[in-house]
Structure formats: structure tokens, C-alpha cells
Write a protein that holds these residues in place. Structure first.
Motif, PDB file in Angstrom:
ATOM      1  N   ALA A  24       0.848  -1.185   0.000  1.00 35.89           N
ATOM      2  CA  ALA A  24       0.000   0.000   0.000  1.00 35.89           C
ATOM      3  C   ALA A  24       0.887   1.239   0.000  1.00 35.89           C
ATOM      4  O   ALA A  24       1.665   1.451   0.929  1.00 35.89           O
ATOM      5  N   THR A  25       0.786   2.046  -1.050  1.00 34.06           N
ATOM      6  CA  THR A  25       1.561   3.278  -1.145  1.00 34.06           C
ATOM      7  C   THR A  25       0.664   4.393  -1.673  1.00 34.06           C
ATOM      8  O   THR A  25      -0.387   4.130  -2.285  1.00 34.06           O
ATOM      9  N   PHE A  26       1.110   5.630  -1.476  1.00 31.12           N
ATOM     10  CA  PHE A  26       0.320   6.752  -1.975  1.00 31.12           C
ATOM     11  C   PHE A  26       0.282   6.797  -3.501  1.00 31.12           C
ATOM     12  O   PHE A  26      -0.801   6.991  -4.078  1.00 31.12           O
ATOM     13  N   PRO A  27       1.400   6.615  -4.210  1.00 32.81           N
ATOM     14  CA  PRO A  27       1.298   6.605  -5.673  1.00 32.81           C
ATOM     15  C   PRO A  27       0.381   5.506  -6.204  1.00 32.81           C
ATOM     16  O   PRO A  27      -0.323   5.707  -7.204  1.00 32.81           O
ATOM     17  N   ALA A  28       0.382   4.345  -5.546  1.00 29.56           N
ATOM     18  CA  ALA A  28      -0.476   3.255  -6.007  1.00 29.56           C
ATOM     19  C   ALA A  28      -1.953   3.597  -5.844  1.00 29.56           C
ATOM     20  O   ALA A  28      -2.784   3.201  -6.670  1.00 29.56           O
ATOM     21  N   LEU A  29      -2.277   4.340  -4.777  1.00 27.68           N
ATOM     22  CA  LEU A  29      -3.685   4.643  -4.500  1.00 27.68           C
ATOM     23  C   LEU A  29      -4.177   5.906  -5.196  1.00 27.68           C
ATOM     24  O   LEU A  29      -5.315   5.951  -5.677  1.00 27.68           O
ATOM     25  N   ILE A  30      -3.329   6.949  -5.247  1.00 31.49           N
ATOM     26  CA  ILE A  30      -3.810   8.235  -5.773  1.00 31.49           C
ATOM     27  C   ILE A  30      -2.992   8.731  -6.962  1.00 31.49           C
ATOM     28  O   ILE A  30      -3.341   9.762  -7.547  1.00 31.49           O
TER      29      ILE A  30
END
Length: 291
Positions: A243-249
Motif C-alpha cells: 500500500a503506497t500513496f502513488p499506487a492509491l492516488i
């Protein structure tokens, strides 16, 4: 001007003094502990202790113990984080991880020993008894299930299914895994200076924004950096479907989030004026770093 280089050198010297003599038995364990702590590192957390203490004119020698203690906890967490049972990484700070350089059993023991040494050092601080207890409480909470260890557990649970979390859940995860120890670093420096509840609340807001910014930048570096520059294996987050920020947003939204967090840090520090230059500079470094 904040003396960031001086604070880093002071932290390095204090860590050297705190660690066991490598020539005394058990030599292999002591060597592993020193490998974990002394082979590089940004020293962000010790510098945060010194910078927060500087807000209240605390002598550097009073801040040495909390600065060392928080870095020892950080180092122990990295040793365990790199183990095959967790992130299974072979590179840290440009060097073989402890379990690769030594063995898994020694790495586990080295992490355990660094954790206990942190509290021994903190218990021997020159602060008053009441402040010493509060420092111990602050670091213990930040290190345990309500802080770093809890965040690591959430991270492991999400590994392999990184997009299963919402953005708010991911921010909660990192407020524990990364943010709790950063918040403790700032708070311990301020506690040594007798900070008021209002001051502590402002500094908590700064530290919360800094901790999240540090992780957002870390997530971006994992996909944009290279192993030689980072000093650790690049691309691990994607490979493990973490889970990472680039993966989510996405990357652009992640960079926009960094701008929001930069503004939040500035707003929290504004009442302190120039006295907070050290904290402001450390916030800038966290956002603009390339490793």
C-alpha cells in the motif's frame, strides 16, 4: 541559522559512546548492533530532538539521551523490518542488511538489544525525574502496538493487496509506522524544555504533517529512485504490491499532497518564528530529499 550539521555530528558521537565496545563479548552481537546504527543514515529523528529542544533553549547535552534513544529504536526497527519474515531486504544504507552481513538470529538479537539499550540510555538522562518518566512514556508508546509496531502490523497485513486500503486507512497506517516515532522525537525535545500544552499541540501538528510527508516522499522515491542513490532496494513496494500513496492516488496527487503537508508544517510552526528554523529546515529536507 540552525546547526543541522552540528546536531548530526553530535548525534553520531553520542551513538558511538552509547553502543557497546566491539571488542568485548559477545563480539558478534556488538558488531551487529554497530553495523545497524553506525553505517550511515539521515539522523532525522535525533536532529528533530535537538531542533525541538532549541525552541526552548535546552542545552544540547540534556538532549543527547533522547536523541540517541530514538535513533536506537529506529535502527532496531529497520533491522527487524529487513528480516525475511518481514520485508526480506538485502540492502540498507548502501550496505548489506544485518541478517545478510551476520545471520538472522544475530539480527533478531541485535534489534532486541538496541531496543533495550534505548530505554537504558533514556533512563539515565540528566532531566528531572518527572520529565524522565514522561520521556520514557512517550518513547514506549510511540514504539509499541499503539505506534510503530502497530503500523508495521497493518503494513504487513496489506502487503500483497496494496490497493485494498483507502487513503485514510493508509494515512492511519503511516501515522503509526513512521509518524509515531517522528512525533515522539519532536515531543521529547520539547518536553526537555518544559513546553506548554499549547506548544506541544502545535508541535504535534507539525510532526504529524512531517511524518506523513516523509512517507509520501519515500513512496515516490521507491518508484522514481535507484538503489545506488537510495541505499536500499528500489522498486520493492511495487514488487510486493504494498500500500503506497502513488499506487492509491497516483504520482501527481502524491506530489500535491506533499505541497499540502508543507503548508501544514509551516502553519504549525508560524507562532514560534525564527526559533523554529531548525524544524522548518528538517521539514523541507524530508520533502525534497532524494534518498
Amino acid at each position: 541559522m540552525a546547526d543541522l550539521a552540528g546536531w548530526r555530528e553530535r548525534a553520531d558521537a553520542a551513538l558511538q559512546r552509547a553502543l557497546p565496545d566491539p571488542s568485548s563479548p559477545p563480539q558478534r552481537l556488538h558488531a551487529a548492533m554497530r553495523h545497524a546504527v553506525l553505517l550511515g543514515g539521515k539522523r532525522m529523528r535525533p536532529m528533530l530532538v535537538y531542533a525541538a529542544g532549541a525552541l526552548f533553549d535546552v542545552r544540547a547535552d540534556v538532549l543527547d539521551a533522547p536523541a540517541v534513544a530514538v535513533e536506537l529504536i529506529h535502527a532496531y526497527s529497520l533491522v527487524h523490518d529487513d528480516l525475511p519474515a518481514m520485508d526480506d531486504d538485502a540492502l540498507r544504507r548502501g550496505q548489506p542488511t544485518v541478517h545478510v552481513a551476520f545471520d538472522e538470529a544475530t539480527a533478531i538479537l541485535a534489534g532486541d538489544a538496541l531496543q533495550s539499550l534505548a530505554f537504558e540510555v533514556l533512563a539515565n538522562t540528566g532531566a528531572s525525574d518527572s520529565i524522565r518518566v514522561e520521556l520514557l512514556r512517550t518513547l514506549a508508546i510511540a514504539s509499541g502496538a499503539a505506534g510503530m509496531c502497530g503500523g508495521q502490523a497493518l503494513d504487513l497485513a496489506a502487503t500483497g493487496n496494496g490497493t485494498s486500503l483507502s487513503v485514510s486507512q493508509l494515512e492511519t497506517l503511516h501515522s503509526l509506522k513512521t509518524g509515531a516515532l517522528i512525533r515522539a522525537s519532536v515531543r521529547m525535545g520539547a518536553l526537555c524544555g518544559g513546553a506548554s500544552p499549547d506548544d506541544l499541540a502545535r508541535l504535534d501538528r507539525y510532526a504529524d504533517a512531517l511524518g506523513l510527508a516523509f512517507q509520501v516522499r519515500d513512496d515516490l522515491l521507491d518508484i522514481e529512485g535507484d538503489s545506488a542513490t537510495l541505499g536500499k532496494t528500489a522498486g520493492k513496494d511495487v514488487a510486493q504490491d504494498k500500500a503506497t500513496f502513488p499506487a492509491l492516488i497516483g504520482r501527481d496527487a502524491s506530489r500535491a499532497r506533499l505541497d499540502e503537508l508543507r503548508a501544514a508544517m509551516a502553519d504549525a510552526l508560524a507562532p514560534f518564528g525564527a526559533r523554529a528554523d531548525g524544524l522548518a529546515e528538517l521539514g523541507r529536507m524530508a520533502i525534497e530529499r532524494d534518498r
